[in-house]
Design a protein around this motif. Structure first.
Motif, PDB file in Angstrom:
ATOM      1  N   ARG A 166      23.028  43.113  74.129  1.00 17.91           N
ATOM      2  CA  ARG A 166      23.688  43.689  74.383  1.00 17.91           C
ATOM      3  C   ARG A 166      24.198  44.376  73.071  1.00 17.91           C
ATOM      4  O   ARG A 166      25.353  44.650  73.027  1.00 17.91           O
ATOM      5  CB  ARG A 166      23.611  42.844  75.239  1.00 17.91           C
ATOM      6  CG  ARG A 166      23.175  43.126  76.991  1.00 17.91           C
ATOM      7  CD  ARG A 166      24.191  42.246  77.909  1.00 17.91           C
ATOM      8  NE  ARG A 166      23.473  42.478  79.405  1.00 17.91           N
ATOM      9  CZ  ARG A 166      24.174  43.177  79.900  1.00 17.91           C
ATOM     10  NH1 ARG A 166      25.309  43.919  79.736  1.00 17.91           N
ATOM     11  NH2 ARG A 166      23.688  43.411  81.321  1.00 17.91           N
ATOM     12  N   ARG A 175      26.369  47.625  72.028  1.00 14.47           N
ATOM     13  CA  ARG A 175      27.708  47.013  72.711  1.00 14.47           C
ATOM     14  C   ARG A 175      28.181  47.153  73.376  1.00 14.47           C
ATOM     15  O   ARG A 175      29.145  47.702  74.163  1.00 14.47           O
ATOM     16  CB  ARG A 175      28.795  48.654  71.029  1.00 14.47           C
ATOM     17  CG  ARG A 175      28.322  48.232  69.858  1.00 14.47           C
ATOM     18  CD  ARG A 175      29.135  49.385  69.574  1.00 14.47           C
ATOM     19  NE  ARG A 175      28.665  49.801  68.076  1.00 14.47           N
ATOM     20  CZ  ARG A 175      29.530  48.675  66.918  1.00 14.47           C
ATOM     21  NH1 ARG A 175      30.964  48.522  67.225  1.00 14.47           N
ATOM     22  NH2 ARG A 175      29.329  48.805  65.885  1.00 14.47           N
ATOM     23  N   ALA A 176      27.834  46.264  74.118  1.00  9.34           N
ATOM     24  CA  ALA A 176      27.553  46.193  75.822  1.00  9.34           C
ATOM     25  C   ALA A 176      28.564  44.870  75.833  1.00  9.34           C
ATOM     26  O   ALA A 176      28.540  43.614  74.511  1.00  9.34           O
ATOM     27  CB  ALA A 176      26.673  46.768  76.777  1.00  9.34           C
ATOM     28  N   SER A 177      29.261  44.262  76.903  1.00 11.94           N
ATOM     29  CA  SER A 177      28.969  43.226  77.743  1.00 11.94           C
ATOM     30  C   SER A 177      28.226  41.641  77.453  1.00 11.94           C
ATOM     31  O   SER A 177      27.282  41.955  78.004  1.00 11.94           O
ATOM     32  CB  SER A 177      30.031  43.143  78.989  1.00 11.94           C
ATOM     33  OG  SER A 177      30.354  42.241  79.247  1.00 11.94           O
ATOM     34  N   VAL A 178      28.592  40.988  77.157  1.00 10.52           N
ATOM     35  CA  VAL A 178      28.397  39.661  76.690  1.00 10.52           C
ATOM     36  C   VAL A 178      28.485  38.221  77.807  1.00 10.52           C
ATOM     37  O   VAL A 178      27.339  37.400  77.628  1.00 10.52           O
ATOM     38  CB  VAL A 178      27.772  39.346  75.445  1.00 10.52           C
ATOM     39  CG1 VAL A 178      27.300  40.505  74.076  1.00 10.52           C
ATOM     40  CG2 VAL A 178      29.395  39.378  74.521  1.00 10.52           C
ATOM     41  N   VAL A 179      29.295  38.581  78.399  1.00  8.00           N
ATOM     42  CA  VAL A 179      29.823  37.802  79.178  1.00  8.00           C
ATOM     43  C   VAL A 179      28.902  37.071  80.182  1.00  8.00           C
ATOM     44  O   VAL A 179      28.468  35.707  79.934  1.00  8.00           O
ATOM     45  CB  VAL A 179      31.042  38.350  80.224  1.00  8.00           C
ATOM     46  CG1 VAL A 179      31.118  37.487  80.783  1.00  8.00           C
ATOM     47  CG2 VAL A 179      31.830  38.510  79.006  1.00  8.00           C
ATOM     48  N   TRP A 180      27.573  37.955  80.957  1.00  5.75           N
ATOM     49  CA  TRP A 180      26.633  37.391  82.015  1.00  5.75           C
ATOM     50  C   TRP A 180      25.633  36.652  81.221  1.00  5.75           C
ATOM     51  O   TRP A 180      24.948  35.693  81.752  1.00  5.75           O
ATOM     52  CB  TRP A 180      26.294  39.020  82.427  1.00  5.75           C
ATOM     53  CG  TRP A 180      25.116  37.865  83.339  1.00  5.75           C
ATOM     54  CD1 TRP A 180      25.056  37.559  84.353  1.00  5.75           C
ATOM     55  CD2 TRP A 180      23.970  37.735  83.007  1.00  5.75           C
ATOM     56  NE1 TRP A 180      24.186  37.301  84.974  1.00  5.75           N
ATOM     57  CE2 TRP A 180      22.813  38.103  84.689  1.00  5.75           C
ATOM     58  CE3 TRP A 180      23.125  38.838  82.214  1.00  5.75           C
ATOM     59  CZ2 TRP A 180      21.611  37.886  84.004  1.00  5.75           C
ATOM     60  CZ3 TRP A 180      21.277  38.580  81.905  1.00  5.75           C
ATOM     61  CH2 TRP A 180      20.618  38.341  83.155  1.00  5.75           C
TER      62      TRP A 180
END
Length: 580
Positions: free
Chosen positions: A53, A57-62
């Motif tokens: 991710r 450049r995607a969300s890494v929150v999960w």
């Protein structure tokens, strides 16, 4: 007296119950271990997702949240498994010790006396703990580590088959070496535990004979002997430690080589575009995850071998021959039933009989004195009557009932036995007196104390009946110890009282009181006394003279003085040796 029972059991357990409890404890700890392994194996997958991710450049929150949850879960499960394993090993230790002690308490006396006390103590204390900890931790760690290894290997193959095969090739030599070491560890563990048992026996020898050692000026000899035993245990312990220490290096070298191959080949694959950085990171994490479980697997194998060696020593102790008591229905006995020995032959060694065709009748009341030179078989008669040993031939009867067909509990309930070497336990004076009848009424205890002539001793003790005695009754004189043992025997209210030299350590005043007691008790009870002192012999209603394991003559003191030359000689010798 408090009746103490283990909280974890209120009944005698058979082997199946013990195995089920043992298995249940380990399953609980193993289940938590498997959950711990699953949470650990999941971490590289979430790390790989996190890296992917970041690259996209995607969300890494999960993935970060899941990694955090896995870390917390791993900490909780690690603590839970450690607690469950500790509790399981402690419980198994207690069960092993109780079970082995139970078998010792019910063992055949002849077999029990063959045991070395120091070695037996070592098996009950050290070997039980080593066996339970090694087997409990070892089995669970081996199971969870094995699951971890299988899971990591499967995921490594899933990520990249070529890298996995190369890594496994580096690890195979370590696995082979560890397997070879395991058998050596178990053999050396057995040797080391035997050496520890010998050292423990030497320590018991010193603790039980300190006055003899000092009076014989043997301190230096005993010091050298203990030093030799300690050094032998040290040498075998060092060899065991050396063999055990090879498990970790064997695993570490293989894993380090596998890591070198993985990083070198894996980075070239990343550069060439045949593998992503996220997959290589996950693969390397799985390889690192193999380090601890593989090392634990090899170490657990060694610990299990040591535990098996210790457990085999405990099982040898548990395998001791038990007293045979197939009879469960109490026998009916009359108030006027006495004791009869009929053609009894017995020897501790088959080649050297102690008793030869002994036929003897002891009435249900009165005082019977057994006299004879040392080795004549006097104490052996008592031990056969208590069924500590069994006649080689002939029979012993109470009334018309052969004692071999009586329940042991009933037979020994009929008899109050005061041994020549009085044994007092650490605890209060009350506990020692009530040992034969812990539910005795206070009035009965007081009566037994009065009859045994023990009241003056009770009155002078700092806390009376609640005075704490050390092991062996240190602080009491020999005569006082005997009176405690006599009070203990009287408290059973037995049909037959066996006294082995019970007046040997009494002063003349106390002996006179005790002899009056015996005469009074003998109105309702059969009192059988092994005696050498003329004052004790002369009060007997009948005297049995043993010579060379056979009954030489029976009669009153006056009758035997008149007709038995051997008896007259014994009495003259006793009178000459008596203090002026």
């Amino acid at each position: 007296m408090t009746n103490i029972r283990p909280r974890w059991s209120y009944e005698l357990m058979d082997a199946t119950t013990f195995d089920n409890r043992y298995r249940g404890q380990l399953i609980a700890a193993g289940s938590v271990g498997l959950l711990l392994s699953l949470s650990t194996l999941a971490q590289p997958m979430f790390v790989s997702t996190f890296i992917s991710r970041v690259e996209d450049r995607a969300s890494v929150v999960w993935p970060l949240a899941m990694i955090t949850v896995m870390f917390i879960l791993q900490a909780v499960l690690t603590a839970a498994q450690s607690f469950l394993l500790g509790r399981a090993s402690e419980r198994i230790t207690a069960l092993l010790r109780w079970s082995a002690t139970r078998d010792l308490l019910r063992s055949d006396v002849a077999e029990f006396r063959k045991l070395d006390r120091g070695d037996t103590h070592s098996r009950l204390v050290s070997d039980t703990q080593l066996a339970s900890v090694a087997l409990a931790d070892g089995i669970v760690d081996m199971a969870t580590s094995g699951f971890m290894v299988v899971g990591a290997v499967a995921l490594m193959l899933y990520v990249d088959v070529g890298l996995a095969v190369a890594a496994f090739g580096c690890l195979s030599s370590a696995a082979l070496l560890s397997a070879l070491l395991a058998s050596r560890v178990r053999a050396m563990a057995t040797t080391n535990q035997a050496d520890i048992g010998a050292f423990s026996s030497g320590v018991q020898r010193i603790l039980g004979s300190i006055l003899t050692i000092k009076s014989s000026r043997a301190e230096d000899r005993e010091e050298q002997r203990i030093a030799s035993l300690a050094d032998r245990a040290r040498r075998s312990g060092v060899r065991l430690t050396w063999l055990s220490s090879l498990f970790m290096p064997a695993a570490t070298v293989g894993l380090q080589l596998a890591l070198l191959v993985t990083i070198g080949w894996g980075m070239s694959k990343v550069v060439e575009g045949h593998m992503s950085l996220a997959d290589l990171t996950a693969f390397v994490m799985y390889l690192f995850f193999l380090l601890s479980p593989l090392a634990m697997l090899f170490m657990s194998l060694g610990r299990i071998q040591r535990g098996r060696a210790a457990l085999s020593r405990v099982k040898e102790l548990k395998g001791i021959k038990q007293e045979a008591d197939p009879v469960v229905v109490p026998c009916r006995l009359g108030e006027d039933d006495g004791i009869a020995f009929e053609d009894v032959r017995f020897g501790y060694d088959a080649k050297r009989p102690v008793l030869r065709d002994v036929s003897l009748r002891i009435p249900p009341r009165g005082v019977t004195a057994i006299v004879g030179l040392s080795g004549a078989g006097k104490t052996t008669l008592f031990q056969l009557l208590e069924r500590f040993y069994h006649p080689d031939s002939g029979s012993i009867r109470v009334g018309e009932q052969d004692i071999s067909s009586m329940p042991l509990g009933q037979l020994r309930g009929l008899i109050g036995y005061v041994e020549q070497d009085v044994m007092l336990f650490s605890g209060s004076l009350r506990e020692n007196i009530c040992y034969s009848n812990h539910d005795a009424a206070e009035a009965d205890v007081a009566a037994a104390i009065r009859l045994a002539g023990l009241q003056p001793t009770v009155d002078k003790l700092p806390s009376g009946m609640d005075t704490i005695l050390s092991e062996g009754g240190v602080g009491l004189s020999g005569g006082e110890k005997q009176r405690v043992a006599i009070a203990r025997a009287l408290l059973k209210k037995p049909r037959f009282i066996l006294l082995d030299e019970a007046t040997a350590h009494q002063d003349s005043e106390t002996e006179a009181v005790l002899l009056d007691t015996l005469k009074n008790v003998s109105v309702e009870t059969s009192v059988i006394v092994i005696a050498h002192r003329l004052s004790t012999i002369s009060i007997a209603d009948r005297i049995v003279v043993l010579d060379g394991g056979s009954v030489h003559s029976v009669g009153t003191h006056e009758e035997l003085l008149e007709v038995d030359e051997r008896y007259r000689t014994m009495i003259l010798l006793q009178m000459e040796s008596a203090p002026a």
